[in-house]
Design a protein around this motif. Structure first.
Motif, short mmCIF file in Angstrom:
data_model
loop_
_atom_site.label_atom_id
_atom_site.label_comp_id
_atom_site.label_asym_id
_atom_site.label_seq_id
_atom_site.Cartn_x
_atom_site.Cartn_y
_atom_site.Cartn_z
N ARG A 1 0.83 -1.21 0.00
CA ARG A 1 0.00 0.00 0.00
C ARG A 1 0.86 1.26 0.00
O ARG A 1 0.32 2.37 0.07
N TYR A 2 2.18 1.10 -0.07
CA TYR A 2 3.04 2.29 -0.02
C TYR A 2 2.79 3.18 -1.24
O TYR A 2 2.98 2.76 -2.38
N GLY A 3 2.35 4.38 -0.97
CA GLY A 3 2.04 5.31 -2.06
C GLY A 3 0.59 5.30 -2.50
O GLY A 3 0.24 5.94 -3.49
N ILE A 4 -0.24 4.57 -1.79
CA ILE A 4 -1.67 4.57 -2.07
C ILE A 4 -2.33 5.47 -1.02
O ILE A 4 -2.22 5.21 0.18
N ASP B 1 6.00 -1.18 3.51
CA ASP B 1 4.65 -1.40 4.05
C ASP B 1 4.76 -2.53 5.06
O ASP B 1 4.94 -3.69 4.69
#
Lengths: 510, 541
Positions: free
Chosen positions: B219-222, B256
């Motif tokens: 989910r990094y950057g979401i 994440d």
């Protein structure tokens, strides 16, 4: 107004103090991102990344080293290590909090139920440690004026996300001195572990005191004030003493106390209202969903426990019981990292050089005396515990060992040795070179001293008469005269012997 | 400029066909990107599927892909063993990103005015992965604000229409991605699924959509909505395309902490191309049919299509067993405590101080009120208030803590079904409807949040339990697509893809399979009303 330390505590009220201390942990990177922690003096917002700026889409990853340092601290505080701990979000809005929440620990702190023992002028005290947990620091607000002269607030995010350990005591402390000694002892412990440099003036150690008073014999706590902005140990003691007096004055006047946060004004020596608490703040804590719970693996815990260094209290015990130091020397040396290192290393060097006469007590005298005196001079008069690590680096332990050896075997007088040490402390030259350069080698040759002794006897008829009349102190005066004549290089014991011989013989002046 | 026929031909291909033809030199990646962009631009007024286009960077990426292809060709013809077949499967393939995937130097608004003007200074993990794979990102797709919604009508940039009927919604929150794939603007697209936001729009647009297991994709950057429920997943026009996209983005990412350190199977390799081989995957499979998923309010046409699909699976060799997931009814309530609670914290960072929309109105508090008051839409505000309330002192135990307990019960339902309990044999996967209804008219549920929330009754238990779910088209009801949902054990995406592929194979000759979306807008028609104008007309009526 009396000085804080001497303020007499009222006989009618009992003071109750609990301390919360935030400590910046000594890690290479921040709590939840990889930004470096060298923020002291760094240009504003130069130690930031999308994560510690709280940009959309970013996620935290916990710093393992920070967790280890809290676990080590917990172990040193004899605290319980929680097998499964988790992170919580503390929600509030403020411009220094980029995510709108702080990642902290609420229900399950890493460690809890510990204690710390320390000395005070009234004897030993043990304070209960309620918890020690990890969290992230906030950014720093700077209030300034823009070029047009309007007041503006700027945010420096360098501090945002720095790892912080919060250590909370039980409300066990009863005097301002106890609060100060607790904070000092905690700092020693943190430094021994290497958890933090805990420099109060740099904000690496922030002390907040919850202070209340209650009538003696009363079980319920009084209304407390939270005192902040104390940036030295001395101000911790002064601020609490002031606050106790203030609360007594309010109660004695028949007025109610309000629960509030008060700031300490060090210049004026008073606390002042910062914020009145109306009800309790609702931070809407809930478990941080971006971080899984942390399980403390027993093997990992054992590894950390194995790393624990000798703690200050144990070291003091070893110095007094094991090495025969006085409690004063033990306390003074252990209170200072530079002094401790110098003491230990000088002893080791003396062993290595085979200097049997260099005993722990002699080394301790030098370290607690001359060394700390010079170190304090070098760093300014206001330091409370000599910040002497830098100074210690200049003093070479094997040189100090040699110097003490020269005194012990009678080759150098005490006075000369102090002169040599001062020059070594300042310039760092080898002891032998300084001794030669200053021509300070002690004169222990009878023939070399005989002439000086005769001259002194001849020139001080009155003193000689006094001595012969049985006044022993006259001998001291005459020894002093010989020392003066030899610029301190004479072996004082030998001079006394020669003088006695000359005078008791009837002498040449008879 | 390519002819309409050429555009049509290029954009109808599947990923594997595009990849094969790129390698064979039938067309270039640049031509492929241009064809998709031209179509997307030409239908943008009518569909509003896109939040922003990125033609410049897409064409640069396409040219880079062409260079790699040419290099591989040169090496192959020189006798070196670098066959074009060794290139990454998505090389030169157009992809759409939902407008909450942060990319460096490009806007990401998450459908919210409060992120207007925000330009990402970094790339999301999946954006990096797609870059490495040589994929060509065309731009970002419209969505419900912060992924809160089931119709894409809660977007600050106006609603998106459904290519099957422009007067209807495409579902949501990833409605832009679903509509873009259905309308052939891109063969595949990235969405996110917090309560059904991939599967429900897939169902409503006749596309394939997978919600992976929590932890499968970083989910990094979401941009976060509800951190314990959000997952990134693929849309495609068939199962193999969706599998190829998941393959490119799945896997552990140390940025994440909730991403799973597990190996990722080769999903596409497990999906046979020949239909008879694919159909054979159903033999010996036991599928559970959860009775609670045929909910009150389910449209008869939807139920009929789903039951018919289940019968087809049975005839092809799957064993169908009835199962009960007794706590299903509490899914919606549980979700609407946990998701808003997390969202209330996740959305606290939008304060107008560092980026995005900002209104200065006096002191700090006044600035907050003015910025957030004008920056968030009604649905975001509703959920922030719900979440703040649920976490407040005195309510926390009654709401949030209770919801966490029910979450455990819901998870237990699935565990028992997969393990076999109460006399039921263990099942390999569950089969169920995706959405209780077909696409509903624009504006129809805007005034009734609870009706909107019920759109996700069959999808959100999967999120609450942290499992994976796949929606595949299974026919039409009243001329509109119906979705069939397969629900799997954690990290069992491969099995879901195989089941979906098998279902495609056994229905390959069905009439509805040959239909394209029935209301594809005319190209560059200035007379076509926008979805917002359609909504206004429909609501007035």
């Amino acid at each position: 107004m009396t000085s804080a330390a001497a303020t007499p505590m009222s006989a009618r009220y009992e003071t109750v103090i609990g301390i919360e201390i935030h400590v910046q942990l000594k890690t290479a990177s921040k709590m939840f991102c990889r930004c470096p922690t060298d923020i002291e003096g760094a240009p504003p917002n130069s130690r930031t990344c999308p994560i510690c700026l709280g940009l959309p889409g970013t996620l935290p990853v916990a710093n393992r080293r920070a967790v280890e340092l809290v676990l080590e601290t917990g172990m040193a505080l004899e605290a319980e290590i929680v097998p499964v701990t988790r992170w919580d979000r503390k929600n509030y809005f403020y411009p220094d909090l980029p995510k709108g929440y702080q990642i902290s620990q609420y229900e399950l702190p890493l460690t809890r139920n510990g204690r710390l023992a320390f000395e005070t002028s009234e004897g030993p005290v043990t304070v209960g440690i309620r918890r020690a947990h990890l969290e992230e620091d906030t950014a720093r607000l700077v209030h300034a004026a823009d070029p047009g002269g309007r007041r503006v607030s700027l945010v420096d995010f360098n501090r945002s996300g720095m790892p912080l350990m919060e250590i909370v005591t039980e409300p066990d402390l009863r005097t301002p001195e106890q609060a100060r000694r607790y904070a000092e002892e905690l700092r020693l412990l943190l430094r021994a572990i290497g958890a933090s440099d805990a420099e109060m003036e740099q904000g690496q150690m922030r002390v907040e005191a919850n202070v209340s008073i209650r009538p003696v014999g009363e079980a319920a706590f009084g209304t407390r004030a939270e005192v902040k902005n104390m940036n030295s140990f001395r101000s911790v003691e002064r601020a609490i003493a002031y606050e106790v007096e203030r609360q007594e004055r309010v109660l004695d006047a028949g007025e109610p106390l309000v629960q509030e946060t008060r700031g300490w004004d060090d210049d004026r020596g008073v606390t002042y209202t910062m914020r009145i608490k109306e009800g309790s703040d609702d931070y809407r804590y809930f478990p941080e969903p971006d971080l899984p719970p942390l399980r403390a693996d027993p093997a990992w815990l054992e590894e950390i426990r194995g790393r624990l260094p000798e703690l200050p209290a144990a070291r003091r015990g070893r110095y007094t019981a094991g090495l025969g130091l006085s409690p004063y020397d033990a306390r003074v040396i252990v209170a200072d990292a530079g002094a401790t290192a110098l003491f230990e290393e000088t002893l080791a060097a003396a062993g290595g050089l085979g200097l049997a006469g260099v005993t722990p007590k002699l080394v301790a005298n030098w370290v607690s005396g001359e060394y700390l005196r010079l170190a304090k001079q070098a760093t300014g008069e206001e330091v409370e515990l000599a910040e002497s690590a830098g100074a210690a680096a200049r003093v070479r332990p094997e040189e100090l060992a040699r110097l003490i050896g020269l005194v012990a075997d009678g080759s150098l007088s005490g006075t000369s040795a102090k002169q040599v040490f001062e020059r070594h402390f300042t310039a760092g030259e080898p002891v032998e070179a300084i001794v030669t350069d200053l021509g300070l080698t002690q004169i222990s040759d009878r023939d070399a001293l005989a002439a000086a002794v005769e001259d002194v006897i001849a020139a001080n008829a009155a003193a000689v008469a006094d001595y012969r009349a049985g006044r022993q102190q006259a001998l001291g005066f005459l020894v002093g005269q010989v020392m003066r004549a030899t610029r301190g290089r004479a072996n004082a014991a030998l001079v006394a012997e020669l003088l006695r011989g000359g005078l008791d013989d009837g002498g040449t002046t008879g | 400029m390519a002819s309409a026929a050429e555009l049509r031909a290029l954009t109808r291909l599947h990923v594997r066909e595009m990849a094969a033809r790129l390698r064979a030199g039938h067309f270039t990646a640049r031509e492929l990107a241009e064809a998709h962009l031209a179509l997307a631009h030409a239908q943008d007024r009518a569909l509003n599927a896109w939040a922003s286009f990125d033609d410049e960077r897409a064409l640069a990426a396409a040219e880079a892909a062409d260079l790699r292809l040419a290099g591989a060709h040169a090496a192959a013809s020189a006798g070196e063993k670098v066959a074009p077949a060794g290139l990454p499967p998505l090389l030169g393939i157009p992809v759409a990103l939902k407008d909450l995937v942060v990319t460096r130097g490009r806007p990401s608004t998450a459908g919210s005015r409060i992120l207007e003007g925000f330009v990402g200074p970094y790339d999301a993990h999946i954006a990096e992965r797609l870059d490495e794979a040589g994929a060509v990102v065309l731009g970002k797709t419209n969505m419900d604000e912060f992924a809160m919604g089931s119709s894409t009508e809660h977007s600050a940039w106006g609603p998106t229409s459904n290519p099957w009927d422009l007067d209807r919604v495409p579902g949501g929150s990833s409605g832009g991605s679903a509509a873009a794939v259905a309308a052939f603007h891109a063969p595949v697209a990235i969405g996110t699924d917090t309560g059904g936001s991939i599967r429900q729009p897939a169902s409503l647009t006749g596309t394939v959509g997978l919600r992976p297991t929590y932890g499968r994709v970083s989910r990094y950057g979401i941009v976060a909505f509800a951190s314990s429920l959000d997952q990134v997943g693929p849309f495609g026009r068939d199962v193999r395309d969706a599998a190829a996209l998941l393959q490119a983005v799945a896997g552990h990412d140390e940025r994440d902490a909730t991403s799973a350190p597990l190996p990722v199977p080769d999903y596409p390799a497990e999906l046979p191309d020949p239909d008879d081989e694919a159909a054979a995957l159903l033999r010996g499979v036991r599928l559970g049919l959860p009775r609670e998923y045929f909910v009150k309010g389910m449209e008869p046409g939807v139920e009929a299509a789903v039951r018919s699909a289940v019968r087809a699976l049975e005839s092809a060799g799957a064993e169908i067993v009835d199962v009960s997931l007794p706590h299903t009814d509490y899914g919606l309530a549980t979700y609407y405590i946990i998701a808003p609670a997390e969202a209330s914290a996740n959305l606290a960072r939008y304060d107008g101080i560092r980026y995005g929309h900002a209104v200065r109105d006096g002191d700090v508090l006044a600035n907050y009120l003015a910025t957030r008051g004008s920056g968030f839409g009604a649905e975001a505000k509703r959920r922030i208030m719900l979440g703040t309330y649920a976490l407040s002192a005195g309510y926390y135990d009654a709401y949030y803590v209770k919801a966490l307990k029910v979450r455990t019960l819901i998870k237990g339902d699935f565990d028992r079904a997969f393990a076999g309990a109460d006399g039921q044999p263990p099942v390999d996967a569950l089969v169920a409807p995706t959405s209780p209804t077909v696409a509903f008219p624009l504006g129809a549920r805007l005034a009734d949040p609870v009706a909107m929330y019920l759109s996700d009754a069959c999808t959100l238990p999967v999120n609450v339990a942290g499992l994976c779910g796949l929606s595949v088209p299974c026919g039409l009801s009243e001329g509109l697509p119906v979705g069939l949902q397969f629900i799997g054990r954690a990290f069992d995406e491969g099995r879901l893809f195989r089941l979906g592929r098998a279902y495609e194979a056994i229905t390959a000759t069905a009439d509805w399979r040959r239909l394209e979306p029935t209301d594809l807008p005319k190209l560059d028609d200035p007379a076509t009303p926008t979805p917002a104008e359609r909504t206004a007309r429909l609501v007035r009526r």
